[in-house]
Design an enzyme around this catalytic site. Structure first.
Site, mmCIF file in Angstrom:
data_model
loop_
_atom_site.group_PDB
_atom_site.id
_atom_site.type_symbol
_atom_site.label_atom_id
_atom_site.label_comp_id
_atom_site.label_asym_id
_atom_site.label_seq_id
_atom_site.Cartn_x
_atom_site.Cartn_y
_atom_site.Cartn_z
ATOM 1 N N GLU A 440 1.652 7.228 6.320
ATOM 2 C CA GLU A 440 1.036 6.022 5.735
ATOM 3 C C GLU A 440 1.220 5.969 4.215
ATOM 4 O OE1 GLU A 440 0.464 3.904 7.748
ATOM 5 O OE2 GLU A 440 0.188 5.055 9.565
ATOM 6 N N GLY A 441 2.344 6.497 3.754
ATOM 7 C CA GLY A 441 2.623 6.552 2.324
ATOM 8 C C GLY A 441 2.217 7.909 1.791
#
Length: 594
Positions: A440-441
């Site tokens: 998610e980053g």
């Protein structure tokens, strides 16, 4: 070793610190009476401790299996536990009542989510991804799509996924190649390959609803040409039941370091029927509803796994007999004292507890902002809460996973050699939590988001409002019930302001300098946020003691808080010094010197 849900901590946060009963006039809170919330916490703990937690170790060892027909079989017991969860209504806890949800506050469903994730992070990812799909569909779906899909997604009858990454593009989504071709009936034919799709295929639900990023033929290059599509595994018939099989399949399962119980899939789409969400070429705008939901969920995951590992480490330390206390035997009737007598073991356990309890308060406070942003009747309150959500999402994701990893690492260290074996749960927790700093980053990307976008967002309104709130709290409480905690908050916030000013003075002229210091800056931001939480918790605990409470919980809370002040807050000095070092030393080497 058994998982223990943090029920008492949430009772303290809900009732003493944030006093959520004061919001009973807001939508969602009117039904959240103290008795009902207490029952949810107790029953949530029972379900996660007794039904889900026993599956965690066996599910890790068994993993998921890709069958010849491209279906996936999850570990034994997962499907049955999922059905129990759906029948009990847990997935619908915070869902919109319009679509069959229970409509309870997000802050309450967050508490349950931590319990579920701590019991088994791999299992919790199946309903967790569905929550994000609900957010995106709510934001971008037509009334017809929402009416058809949301009741089944919110109930857990169907599940959802998020399809972003492709073999050649991860963070840089502008490179994606998946394409969408308009069809005569207003839908699109979706083709392409997606990788690392959590819960992309499983045997829990009668349908899986994939949210897929793709580029409409002829659309602009880069991120400006990306659209978002709802692509179900089975196309619903006129009655809303799963009908024709869509032309998509799981082509493989990733062999991973951890979270083995969750199916991480390679998904292939070949002219699969999809429905556009939102406007064409504005897919990232809608997907960010899902991504922000997921980033908060990953921060929660870091906290939850850290808590579970800490529970195991405490139990191990109490039982493990090794050596004697330096001040003399504490258990003379036994061949040795427990390792709890050793200062370094106590340091690891208490630092971990201080981080977890502060992190839990931070997560709860941010979850409360989500409720206020959605349900407050006051426009200024809604605006401030929404600003805080945007500002603090990267901090929640990165800081709680970084500290969750530290807690899990220290928990393994407490286990000693036993922790390095598969006979104890420490190794699984270590393998499971490591991904939270990446997906998610990555945390480096979160830090860049904070420094490069969030600080300047809306002319700096969000960050200056947050700073102003802390300053106001300090001014009001410096002579209050917890002066040492307020002093720690004031001093750490001053370091955060120092770092902010340094970024303003150096970042514009040298972006590399700002980027080089961004993660250290995020850590100072996280430490300041936890200092704020600890000040509020200390104030509440002391107030309870002053009011005559004999519950030892409050005195213990203050003791743990002192560990935070003495041993964790000083880290801000090192982070500030490192960020001010800039980027010169990092770019002194030529590429060929690496």
């Amino acid at each position: 070793m058994p998982y223990k849900a943090p029920v008492r901590d949430y009772q303290f946060l809900f009732n003493d610190v944030f006093k959520i009963e004061q919001y009973s006039n807001l939508k969602g809170f009117e039904e959240a009476s103290p008795d009902l919330v207490a029952a949810i916490l107790e029953e949530g703990a029972r379900f996660t401790e007794e039904v889900v937690a026993p599956l965690n170790g066996p599910g890790d060892k068994e993993g998921c299996v890709l069958n010849a027909d491209h279906t996936v079989t999850a570990p034994k017991g997962y499907k049955e536990a999922y059905q129990q969860m759906v029948e009990a209504g847990w997935p619908a806890l915070g869902g919109d009542p319009k679509y069959g949800g229970q409509g309870l506050p997000h802050v309450v469903s967050t508490a349950y989510s931590e319990m579920l994730t701590g019991a088994s992070s791999a299992f919790a990812m199946y309903p967790g991804l569905t929550d994000g799909a609900v957010a995106a569909l709510t934001a971008g779906g037509t009334d017809e799509l929402r009416d058809l899909y949301l009741p089944k997604l919110i109930s857990g009858e169907w599940s959802g996924t998020m399809n972003l990454t492709e073999p050649h593009c991860g963070t840089d989504l502008g490179l994606l190649r998946s394409k969408a071709v308009p069809d005569a009936d207003g839908t699109y034919k979706i083709s392409g390959q997606k990788i690392w799709i959590s819960a992309g295929e499983h045997d829990f639900t009668s349908n899986i609803c994939h949210l897929v990023l793709a580029r409409i033929e002829g659309g602009p290059a880069g991120v400006k040409g990306i659209s978002l599509f709802l692509v179900p595994k089975f196309i619903p018939d006129a009655d809303g039941h799963p009908g024709e099989r869509n032309s998509l399949q799981c082509a493989g399962l990733e062999h991973k370091m951890g979270i083995h119980g969750n199916s991480t899939c390679v998904m292939v789409y070949e002219d699969a029927k999809g429905w556009l969400l939102g406007n064409a070429h504005e897919g990232l705008k809608i997907m960010f509803y899902m991504m922000n939901n997921a980033r908060l969920g990953v921060g929660l995951q870091g906290l939850a796994i850290g808590h579970a590992s800490h529970v195991a480490a405490v139990e191990f330390a109490k039982d493990r007999l090794q050596g004697r206390a330096l001040t003399g035997p504490k258990s003379p009737d036994k061949p040795a004292d427990s390792i709890l007598v050793h200062p370094d073991v106590r340091r690891m356990l208490l630092e971990s507890r201080a981080l977890l309890e502060g992190g839990r308060a931070f997560l709860t406070w941010v979850s409360l902002q989500a409720d206020l942003a959605k349900g407050s009747e006051d426009e200024a309150t809604r605006e401030k809460a929404s600003d805080y959500m945007g500002l603090l999402t990267p901090v929640i994701k990165a800081f709680l996973t970084e500290k969750g990893l530290k807690v899990t690492q220290d928990s393994m260290q407490v286990h000693g050699g036993s922790g390095f074996t598969e006979h104890f749960p420490a190794s699984q927790y270590m393998r499971d939590i490591r991904i939270t700093l990446i997906y998610e980053g990555t945390n480096g990307v979160q830090a860049l988001d904070l420094v490069g976008r969030k600080l300047s967002s809306k002319g700096g309104r969000s960050v200056m409002t947050f700073f102003g709130e802390i300053d106001a709290y300090v001014a009001e409480h410096e002579g209050g019930k917890a002066p040492a905690f307020v002093k720690g908050l004031k001093e750490t916030k001053a370091k955060l302001m120092d770092g902010t000013m340094w970024l303003m003075q150096n970042g514009m002229g040298n972006p590399d300098a700002a980027a080089a210091g961004s993660l250290d800056y995020l850590h100072i931001f996280g430490l300041t946020s936890l200092a704020y939480m600890w000040a509020m918790m200390a104030e509440s605990a002391q107030a309870a003691i002053d009011a005559g409470s004999t519950d030892p919980y409050y005195a213990t809370k203050l003791k743990v808080g002192r560990v935070f002040l003495d041993r964790i807050l000083p880290e801000a000095d090192a982070h500030l010094q490192r960020m001010k070092a800039g980027a010169e030393d990092l770019f002194a080497l030529e590429d060929e010197e690496f």
